[in-house]
Write an enzyme that holds these catalytic residues in place. Structure first.
Site, PDB file in Angstrom:
ATOM      1  N   ARG A  23      -9.726 -12.236   2.271  1.00 44.34           N
ATOM      2  CA  ARG A  23     -10.481 -13.412   1.804  1.00 44.34           C
ATOM      3  C   ARG A  23      -9.657 -14.679   1.953  1.00 44.34           C
ATOM      4  NH1 ARG A  23     -10.724 -10.486  -3.908  1.00 44.34           N
ATOM      5  NH2 ARG A  23     -10.896  -8.844  -2.359  1.00 44.34           N
TER       6      ARG A  23
ATOM      7  N   LYS B 237       0.862  -1.183   0.000  1.00 46.43           N
ATOM      8  CA  LYS B 237       0.000   0.000   0.000  1.00 46.43           C
ATOM      9  C   LYS B 237       0.899   1.234   0.000  1.00 46.43           C
ATOM     10  CE  LYS B 237      -3.878  -2.050   2.556  1.00 46.43           C
ATOM     11  NZ  LYS B 237      -4.951  -1.888   1.566  1.00 46.43           N
TER      12      LYS B 237
END
Length: 545
Positions: A379, A304
């Site tokens: 996930r 990020k």
């Protein structure tokens, strides 16, 4: 093997807890000031220094408010902003704070008018120096079914003090509470006591959720989050902690892949926490919750960049929500329900041993997953726990109770782009959609001021993660941020169904299993504000009562 690991981990954590934690942390999952229902404001006047009244119109206050009502009517005559802004009035050496709700009857108005006003009123009281509060939710607000409970919850939420602040204050000889006492006015004593009890149970759960969800990357790294949980629950809730990379890799291979880099830093090494509550008597329902607990998300190898990493300690609010629900179960002790929770507490670190794109990793269910974006780690860490929940749900002794499985996660930026902040997205699989679960949960959310938007898992979502080659069975993601991807919060639910094997238990199966995914990236609360504890109130209203 699991029990031995659990006992060893438990002993080590208790030692660590006793050595490193102060009394501030020992008081976990608990409101630290008394909350009491009162029916007579005049009689209780010696017990409060500040009265916060949430109302729509002074004229509609009951006559029993006597001199208080008269003082407010006088103030209203000389202040044109009285009905639109929070006002402070001096009254017999006390503070009266009036926090107007604004309109209540338009199409767009809901019970959050009450909660917003309560929060604003309490914050004004604190800034004025209040220490002994009394809250009134005016009876005219009863146009909303749970106006008193929602108003009280908002006020209690405004009085939350973060865990780190409580610890800091104790170390420095300061108070761990913002007020010393709290009164709630209700015109019926029995109703008041019931509302206060229910609100305190919910707020205790939200305190757990906020403590875990809001803790910084070190204070609530996976091992310390597990310590907190072990210290929080009594024997009513069974707690098991799974640790050790080899053990996690055997049981939860996708989670272990995300943990591969963090495992080399012991204080960041992953933990999987299992929570189990079983009510007394005949069980009629069984629920499973899987919570995403990314204690810090660097993005991994797909890092990020550009300042987007700040605030990523909040990526564990899904697991925090699950822990908060169990705190409420511990207090309420519903008799006809069994609930199992799985918390995936993992740090998505970057380094020489981090998992990378193009890896193909086989899930617990035997599904080959091609990694495309390491920043889609949430996930990954939930999928194997979801599979584990599915395995338990399908056992004959459990399946007869019509099990329902949930995933709760701050999963995608797309959901915030789609619905804005403050809203949880709810997505049902076929069996859950057949019973209109999302609609019923949305209704519960509207009642509790904890709103939902309903999304649908479509065929395009399955197509999106379909394998492009013989190497894999499913794609984990694409290379774009979810916020820049069409159906960016829907297709991850399809991924979960496929990778866990739940797609084989849809409406066309002889053993259908209801599954609901909740994306709380918008509703969980952004730094620097406190985590909201959403969607705990709605889930309690719908599932626990």
């Amino acid at each position: 093997m699991v029990q031995r690991i659990y006992r060893k981990t438990f002993r080590l954590m208790l030692v660590t807890f006793s050595q490193n934690c102060t009394n501030a942390m020992a008081e976990t999952g608990k409101i630290l000031f008394p909350v009491t229902a009162v029916t007579e404001l005049q009689d209780a006047q010696t017990q409060w220094d500040t009265l916060v009244i949430v109302l729509n119109s002074v004229e509609n206050l009951p006559g029993s408010f006597g001199a208080i009502k008269s003082a407010l009517e006088t103030m209203q005559k000389v202040d044109n902003a009285f009905s639109s802004k929070v006002s402070l009035v001096h009254f017999e050496g006390k503070r009266l704070i009036v926090s107007p709700t604004g309109p209540l009857s338009r199409d767009q108005d809901d019970v959050r008018r009450c909660s917003d006003a309560a929060e604003a009123g309490v914050k004004r009281a604190l800034s004025a120096g209040a220490k002994c509060l009394c809250l009134v939710a005016a009876p005219e607000l009863k146009v909303f079914e749970e106006y008193q409970l929602v108003t009280l919850l908002a006020a209690l939420g405004a009085l939350y003090m973060p865990l780190e602040v409580r610890e800091w204050n104790i170390k420095n000889g300061k108070s761990c509470v913002k007020v010393s006492s709290f009164l709630f006015w209700c015109d019926n004593e029995k109703d008041g006591e019931k509302i206060v009890s229910h609100a305190c149970n919910i707020e205790n759960g939200r305190i757990v959720a906020r403590d875990i969800g809001g803790g910084d990357p070190e204070w609530m790294a996976a091992p310390r989050a597990a310590e907190y949980i072990l210290a929080t629950f009594s024997s009513t809730v069974e707690v098991k902690v799974y640790s050790g990379h080899a053990e996690l890799e055997k049981r939860f291979p996708l989670l272990a892949a995300v943990n591969r880099c963090a495992q080399h830093v012991p204080r960041h090494d992953a933990r999987v926490v299992k929570l189990h509550y079983k009510g007394e008597g005949e069980i009629k329902r069984i629920l499973y919750f899987v919570g995403k607990g990314i204690t810090y998300d660097t993005g991994g190898a797909d890092i990020k960049a550009g300042g987007h990493m700040a605030g990523m300690h909040r990526d564990k609010c899904g697991a925090a929500t699950v822990a908060g629900l169990f705190k409420i179960l511990e207090s309420v002790k519903p008799q006809d329900i069994e609930v199992v929770g799985w918390l995936a507490l993992v740090r998505n670190s970057v380094g020489s041993d981090c998992y990378v794109s193009d890896e193909v990793i086989t899930s617990r269910a035997g599904v080959r997953v091609r990694v495309v974006n390491t920043d889609a780690e949430g996930r990954m860490v939930m999928a194997d726990l979801l599979c584990r929940a599915k395995e338990s749900a399908l056992k004959p002794k459990n399946y007869k109770y019509c099990p329902h499985i949930f995933t709760i996660a701050t999963l995608t930026g797309h959901v915030t782009r789609a619905y804005g902040p403050n809203y949880t997205a709810v997505l049902d699989n076929g069996p859950a959609r057949k019973i209109s679960f999302a609609q019923s949960l949305q209704k519960a959310g509207d009642i509790m001021g904890d709103p939902f938007e309903i999304s649908t898992i479509r065929r395009e979502d399955y197509d999106f993660v379909a394998p492009p080659s013989e190497y894999e069975d499913v794609l984990q993601a694409n290379s774009l941020p979810s916020s820049a991807t069409p159906r960016g919060h829907q297709f991850p639910a399809a991924f979960h169904l496929i990778v866990s094997g739940l797609n084989k238990h849809g409406i066309d199966s002889s053993t259908p299993v209801a599954y609901t995914h909740l994306d709380i990236a918008g509703s969980g609360g952004d730094h620097p504000n406190f985590p909201t504890g959403a969607p705990i109130p709605a889930l309690v209203h719908q599932l626990i009562g």
